[in-house]
Write an enzyme that holds these catalytic residues in place. Structure first.
Site, PDB file in Angstrom:
ATOM      1  N   GLY A  17       0.798  -1.228   0.000  1.00 20.72           N
ATOM      2  CA  GLY A  17       0.000   0.000   0.000  1.00 20.72           C
ATOM      3  C   GLY A  17       0.828   1.275   0.000  1.00 20.72           C
ATOM      4  O   GLY A  17       1.899   1.366  -0.615  1.00 20.72           O
TER       5      GLY A  17
ATOM      6  N   ALA B 199       2.142   2.782   9.668  1.00 24.08           N
ATOM      7  CA  ALA B 199       1.520   1.472   9.925  1.00 24.08           C
ATOM      8  C   ALA B 199       0.121   1.630  10.506  1.00 24.08           C
ATOM      9  O   ALA B 199      -0.159   2.558  11.269  1.00 24.08           O
ATOM     10  CB  ALA B 199       2.384   0.665  10.885  1.00 24.08           C
TER      11      ALA B 199
ATOM     12  N   TYR C  40     -10.529   3.268  14.652  1.00 26.63           N
ATOM     13  CA  TYR C  40      -9.614   3.847  13.656  1.00 26.63           C
ATOM     14  C   TYR C  40      -9.609   5.370  13.756  1.00 26.63           C
ATOM     15  O   TYR C  40      -8.561   6.008  13.824  1.00 26.63           O
ATOM     16  CB  TYR C  40     -10.068   3.383  12.270  1.00 26.63           C
ATOM     17  CG  TYR C  40      -9.227   3.880  11.110  1.00 26.63           C
ATOM     18  CD1 TYR C  40      -7.922   3.441  10.936  1.00 26.63           C
ATOM     19  CD2 TYR C  40      -9.747   4.770  10.176  1.00 26.63           C
ATOM     20  CE1 TYR C  40      -7.151   3.871   9.857  1.00 26.63           C
ATOM     21  CE2 TYR C  40      -8.998   5.205   9.099  1.00 26.63           C
ATOM     22  CZ  TYR C  40      -7.698   4.752   8.938  1.00 26.63           C
ATOM     23  OH  TYR C  40      -6.942   5.187   7.875  1.00 26.63           O
TER      24      TYR C  40
ATOM     25  N   PRO D 114      -4.701  11.989   4.662  1.00 27.88           N
ATOM     26  CA  PRO D 114      -5.311  11.760   3.350  1.00 27.88           C
ATOM     27  C   PRO D 114      -6.789  11.380   3.439  1.00 27.88           C
ATOM     28  O   PRO D 114      -7.262  10.855   4.445  1.00 27.88           O
ATOM     29  CB  PRO D 114      -4.522  10.551   2.794  1.00 27.88           C
ATOM     30  CG  PRO D 114      -3.400  10.292   3.754  1.00 27.88           C
ATOM     31  CD  PRO D 114      -3.831  10.871   5.068  1.00 27.88           C
ATOM     32  N   GLY D 115      -7.493  11.635   2.338  1.00 29.72           N
ATOM     33  CA  GLY D 115      -8.800  11.026   2.113  1.00 29.72           C
ATOM     34  C   GLY D 115      -8.559   9.681   1.426  1.00 29.72           C
ATOM     35  O   GLY D 115      -7.492   9.079   1.594  1.00 29.72           O
TER      36      GLY D 115
HETATM   37  N1  LIG Z   1      -5.980   3.431   2.063  1.00 33.99           N
HETATM   38  C1  LIG Z   1      -6.659   4.550   2.261  1.00 33.99           C
HETATM   39  O1  LIG Z   1      -7.635   4.856   1.574  1.00 33.99           O
HETATM   40  C2  LIG Z   1      -6.208   5.505   3.339  1.00 33.99           C
HETATM   41  C3  LIG Z   1      -6.885   6.715   3.494  1.00 33.99           C
HETATM   42  C4  LIG Z   1      -6.467   7.628   4.459  1.00 33.99           C
HETATM   43  C5  LIG Z   1      -5.380   7.312   5.253  1.00 33.99           C
HETATM   44  N2  LIG Z   1      -4.740   6.128   5.088  1.00 33.99           N
HETATM   45  C6  LIG Z   1      -3.592   5.843   5.970  1.00 33.99           C
HETATM   46  O2  LIG Z   1      -2.456   5.574   5.152  1.00 33.99           O
HETATM   47  C7  LIG Z   1      -1.623   4.605   5.803  1.00 33.99           C
HETATM   48  C8  LIG Z   1      -1.391   3.435   4.875  1.00 33.99           C
HETATM   49  O3  LIG Z   1      -2.642   2.908   4.449  1.00 33.99           O
HETATM   50  P1  LIG Z   1      -2.726   1.573   3.572  1.00 33.99           P
HETATM   51  O4  LIG Z   1      -4.082   1.525   3.016  1.00 33.99           O
HETATM   52  O5  LIG Z   1      -1.551   1.494   2.686  1.00 33.99           O
HETATM   53  O6  LIG Z   1      -2.594   0.480   4.763  1.00 33.99           O
HETATM   54  P2  LIG Z   1      -2.581  -1.117   4.701  1.00 33.99           P
HETATM   55  O7  LIG Z   1      -2.623  -1.597   3.304  1.00 33.99           O
HETATM   56  O8  LIG Z   1      -3.613  -1.603   5.667  1.00 33.99           O
HETATM   57  O9  LIG Z   1      -1.098  -1.478   5.267  1.00 33.99           O
HETATM   58  C9  LIG Z   1      -0.816  -1.311   6.606  1.00 33.99           C
HETATM   59  C10 LIG Z   1       0.650  -1.644   6.874  1.00 33.99           C
HETATM   60  O10 LIG Z   1       0.864  -1.637   8.294  1.00 33.99           O
HETATM   61  C11 LIG Z   1       1.588  -2.810   8.657  1.00 33.99           C
HETATM   62  N3  LIG Z   1       1.322  -3.207  10.029  1.00 33.99           N
HETATM   63  C12 LIG Z   1       0.166  -3.685  10.556  1.00 33.99           C
HETATM   64  N4  LIG Z   1       0.355  -4.005  11.851  1.00 33.99           N
HETATM   65  C13 LIG Z   1       1.648  -3.693  12.148  1.00 33.99           C
HETATM   66  C14 LIG Z   1       2.427  -3.792  13.338  1.00 33.99           C
HETATM   67  N5  LIG Z   1       1.922  -4.295  14.471  1.00 33.99           N
HETATM   68  N6  LIG Z   1       3.727  -3.408  13.284  1.00 33.99           N
HETATM   69  C15 LIG Z   1       4.263  -2.918  12.124  1.00 33.99           C
HETATM   70  N7  LIG Z   1       3.558  -2.816  10.986  1.00 33.99           N
HETATM   71  C16 LIG Z   1       2.263  -3.195  11.000  1.00 33.99           C
HETATM   72  C17 LIG Z   1       1.127  -3.848   7.649  1.00 33.99           C
HETATM   73  O11 LIG Z   1       2.072  -4.897   7.525  1.00 33.99           O
HETATM   74  P3  LIG Z   1       1.934  -6.319   8.241  1.00 33.99           P
HETATM   75  O12 LIG Z   1       0.465  -6.584   8.465  1.00 33.99           O
HETATM   76  O13 LIG Z   1       2.566  -7.223   7.251  1.00 33.99           O
HETATM   77  O14 LIG Z   1       2.697  -6.226   9.489  1.00 33.99           O
HETATM   78  C18 LIG Z   1       1.087  -3.014   6.363  1.00 33.99           C
HETATM   79  O15 LIG Z   1       2.381  -2.931   5.807  1.00 33.99           O
HETATM   80  C19 LIG Z   1      -2.339   4.217   7.091  1.00 33.99           C
HETATM   81  O16 LIG Z   1      -1.831   4.946   8.177  1.00 33.99           O
HETATM   82  C20 LIG Z   1      -3.784   4.608   6.818  1.00 33.99           C
HETATM   83  O17 LIG Z   1      -4.511   4.861   7.989  1.00 33.99           O
HETATM   84  C21 LIG Z   1      -5.122   5.226   4.157  1.00 33.99           C
END
Ligand SMILES: NC(=O)c1ccc[n+]([C@@H]2O[C@H](COP(=O)([O-])OP(=O)(O)OC[C@H]3O[C@@H](n4cnc5c(N)ncnc54)[C@H](OP(=O)(O)O)[C@@H]3O)[C@@H](O)[C@H]2O)c1
Length: 270
Positions: A36, A111, A177, A207-208
């Site tokens: 991601g 994360a 969350y 981000p959105g």
């Molecule tokens: N996607 C969206 O639409 C969106 C929108 C707004 C904000 N965000 C923010 O952007 C960021 C990235 O989002 P994403 O969608 O790319 O997230 P994601 O796909 O859910 O990936 C989350 C990452 O966190 C890691 N993680 C989970 N538990 C962990 C732990 N205990 N220790 C270390 N690493 C851990 C996961 O790896 P493992 O599980 O392999 O450890 C994975 O690499 C987040 O902070 C999210 O809140 C995302």
């Protein structure tokens, strides 16, 4: 070794206005970078000429693939497996990395525990605790582990990746969350205040919707249309766009304690 290795700035030099992101190789740690947005951020900093550590807790093989991609593209990266919910592991692994790498200069707290793994009916205290343990306590512990080193070197950057949900009223399934992300804004303010006299900046990027592979497949074409209908720009962000905003935030040494909203204009008003 390249030219940047030879140019280690004396403490305080960053205050002179020199763009040290362009002249010096920095050590960058991105948490949750096995997939991601985190993987995209890691690639962006590696492309900018910096050394990158790709953290995750579970998907170590996937983190290895992220590293392999960066190395194939000519960048420098290593995996950094560490479960951010385990305080002892964080202290030990971060101390070892600090010693080996000569200090982490840039930390991106990215994360998260995927909030969509559970529906509203599964809301309970254990899920709340697990969510805060990764998203908020994990960011707190990671920052504590690198912050004194940044201060002592007179240069550092921390970016906390939050979400539009930090300020929106969340539906039941997203309450933990949303609370965890709101907490990150308080982390930013506190560490920004402490770091400022030492040229250590701390900011939040909120981000959105980001069109990661997971988000796109979770939503499917119909829900995606519905989600983006209310966004003034009419779309979600590409992960590369958000990574670029984080890169730009880190570039400036004169922005600290701020929230950069990257949500397609969701809050521009009427
Ligand atoms: N996607 C969206 O639409 C969106 C929108 C707004 C904000 N965000 C923010 O952007 C960021 C990235 O989002 P994403 O969608 O790319 O997230 P994601 O796909 O859910 O990936 C989350 C990452 O966190 C890691 N993680 C989970 N538990 C962990 C732990 N205990 N220790 C270390 N690493 C851990 C996961 O790896 P493992 O599980 O392999 O450890 C994975 O690499 C987040 O902070 C999210 O809140 C995302």
């Amino acid at each position: 070794m390249d030219a940047r290795d030879e140019k280690k700035a004396p403490a305080g030099q960053a205050a002179s206005g020199e763009n040290v992101m362009e002249t010096q190789k920095r050590n960058v740690l991105v948490t949750g970078a096995s997939q991601g947005l985190g993987a995209t951020i890691a690639a962006r900093f590696a492309r900018g000429g910096h050394r990158v550590w790709v953290n995750c807790a579970h998907g170590v093989e996937k983190a290895g693939e992220v590293v392999a991609g960066i190395v194939r593209a000519g960048g420098e990266a290593e995996t950094f497996p560490c479960d951010l919910t385990d305080e002892g592991a964080v202290e030990e692994a971060f101390a070892a990395l600090e010693a080996r790498a000569g200090g982490i200069d840039i930390l991106v707290n990215n994360a998260r525990l995927d909030p969509y793994l559970r529906g509203a009916a599964d809301s309970d205290g254990a899920w709340f605790d697990r969510t805060l343990a990764v998203n908020l306590r994990g960011a707190y512990l990671a920052t504590l582990a690198v912050f004194d080193g940044m201060k002592s070197r007179g240069w550092g950057r921390v970016v906390n990746v939050s979400s539009i949900w930090a300020q929106w009223s969340a539906p039941r399934n997203l309450i933990p969350y949303s609370v965890s992300k709101a907490g990150m804004h308080a982390l930013t303010r506190a560490f920004a205040r402490e770091g400022a006299p030492h040229q250590v900046t701390v900011n939040t990027v909120a981000p959105g919707l980001i069109l990661t592979e997971n988000a796109a497949s979770r939503l499917g074409p119909e829900k995606l249309l519905a989600e983006t209908a209310s966004v003034p720009l009419g779309r979600g962000a590409a992960p590369e766009e958000i990574a670029e905003i984080i890169w730009n935030t880190v570039h400036s040494g004169f922005i600290t304690g701020q929230t950069i909203h990257a949500n397609g204009g969701a809050w521009m008003g009427n």
